[in-house]
Write a protein that holds these residues in place. Sequence first.
Motif: not given
Length: 546
Positions: A525-542
Motif C-alpha cells: 500500500l505504501l509503495a503504491a502511495a508513492r507511485t504517481p497516478e497515470p495522467s488523465g481524468p481524475g489523476a491526482a499526482g504523486g
Amino acid sequence: MPYVVTRSCCADASCVLACPVNCIHPAPGEPGFGTTEMLYVDPRTCVDCGACVTACPVDALKPHTALAAAELPFLELNRAYYDTHPHEDRTPMALVPPQRRIRRGELRVAVVGAGPAGLFAADELLRHPGVSVTVHDRLPTPYGLARAGVAPDHQDTKQVTGLFRAIESQPGFTYRLNTHIGRDLHHEDLLRDHHAVLYAVGAATDRRLGIEGEDLPGCASATDFVAWYNGHPDHSADTFPLDGERAVVVGNGNVALDVARVLTADPERLARTDISDRALDALRASRVREVVVLGRRGPAEAAFTLPELLAAAALDDIDVLVEGWPADVPADATPSTRVLAEIAARPRRPGSRRLVLRFLTAPARVVGDDRVTGLTVARTALRTRSGTVEAVPTGDEETLGAPLVLRAVGYRARPVPGLPFDEDTGTVPHERGRVSPGVYVAGWIKRGPTGFIGTNKSCAQETVEALLDDWDAGRLADPAAPAAGRPAPPDTVGLDGWRAIDASERAAGLAEDRPRVKLVDRERLLAAARTPEPSGPGAAGGGRWK
C-alpha cells in the motif's frame, strides 16, 4: 408506486433533500430519522420525477418496474411503513436549515478516524468558510468499515464511497493516513496544532462470549474474519480452519449474516467482487457446506435488519433454513418474522450449501483439546421480566461438531489515550459530542455500536454544532503551531497517496473485471502511495502527504 427504496439504503437523507414533494421519510427532524433501518417512499405522493435517484449515493432507489425478483418485497415494505407512519403533517418541500455563520477567522480541526463518522464530521465542518480539517487514520486507506466491513457481495452498499470521495475533494481537506495517534502523534500534539480535536475512532474490537474454551485455536472473532476477507492490512495474513463441513456463528445480527453468506457463497461469484485474493483462495479450497447461525432468543428478537434478512432469503443457490421457531410467536408479529416464517415453510434444496438460522440456542462451551472440534449449545426458553424478553437455559444441551466457531455478538470500542472512558458502555462520556471545550467525539466511540451509515451523518451534525458553539463563544484555545503544522511522520499518506492507491487497485480490478483488487499488505500500500497516478481524468499526482 413509481420509486422504491431497496436494501442498500444508507439513510443519509440525500434523497430526502432532493425530493420536490417530500415523499421520502423519516426525514431529518422526524421521529426515527437516523435510527430506522432504511428510508421509505410514499407510493401515494411520489411523482416519478427521479430526483431521488440522482441524489442517492448507493443506488438504492429504483423504479418499481426495474425491481429484480429478490427486491419485490421492498414494494410491500415501503407501503406498509406508511400504514403505521402516515406523516400526514408533512410540508410540501423538505426543509433545509439556514446556513450557520460562524465567527470570522481560521478554524483548524483534527479529525481522528477516516471512516464514515469522521468523514461526515469533516463534511459538516467544511460547509463553513475558513475551516480546515486534517483527517488522521492509522491505516494507509480511508473509509473505515465502508471499505473493511461491508461484505464483498454487497457492492451496492460500497457505492457510498463515492460520497466520501466528494467530501475529501473539498478545499480545506487534508489526509494524514498511516498515522497512529498515540505512537506517531499524540493527543497533546493534536491539541497544540489545532483549535479542536474530534475523535471518530469507532469500535475496533468485539465482545467476548465468556465461555470455557473460547481461546482455543478455531474460535475467533467475526470482526477479524470480516477484516480478513476484506483485506484489512492487520488481518490479511490470518488463517481460519475451513477444513470441516460445518461452521458455527454465534449471534444473529447483520455481521453474522454477512459471515454466513460469505462462507456459503459460490467462490466464483465472490471472485467478481473486491474480496481479498488470499481469502478467495482459502474459500475456494473450503470444505464448509453448512453454517449455523445461533440466536439466544427467538425470531422476534433477532438483531439483523429486515433488508439483510431479505438479502439472505433471496439467495437462490443456498438452502436457507429456520430452526427453533417457537409456537407462541405469531408469524405475522413483525415484517422480519413474516419473512422467517416464509423461509421456514420452504421446501428443502438437497445438495445445496446450507445456511441455518437457529433460534432459542445459546453457546455453553467450546469443545476441543489443542484446537476447536465443536461447540456445546444449550436450548433456551423465553421469559419476560420487567418488560424485557430474556433467554433462559432449559438444561437441554447438545454438541455441534465444527472446527470453526465465530463470535458475532457485537463491537466494542477501546479507550482513547487522554480521554475519559466508560467501561460499561464502551464510550467516551460527552454532552452532545463535547468531551470538553476543544475535544469532541462522533460515531461509535460517542454513541456505541448502533445505527447505520447514515446515522453517522446526524451524529456528526450534533457534534459539529457543539464544536462551533464553543468556537463562537471563544472557548477554543489558539494552536501553538503555525498553520503549516509540524512535519508529517515518516510514511504518512496524504490525499494524493490515497488516490494513487485507489487508482492502482481499480486498474488491477479493471483487468480482471472486478471493482478493484485490494492491496492488503501495508508495504505494498505504501509503495503504491508513492507511485504517481497515470495522467488523465481524475489523476491526482504523486503519493506522499500534502
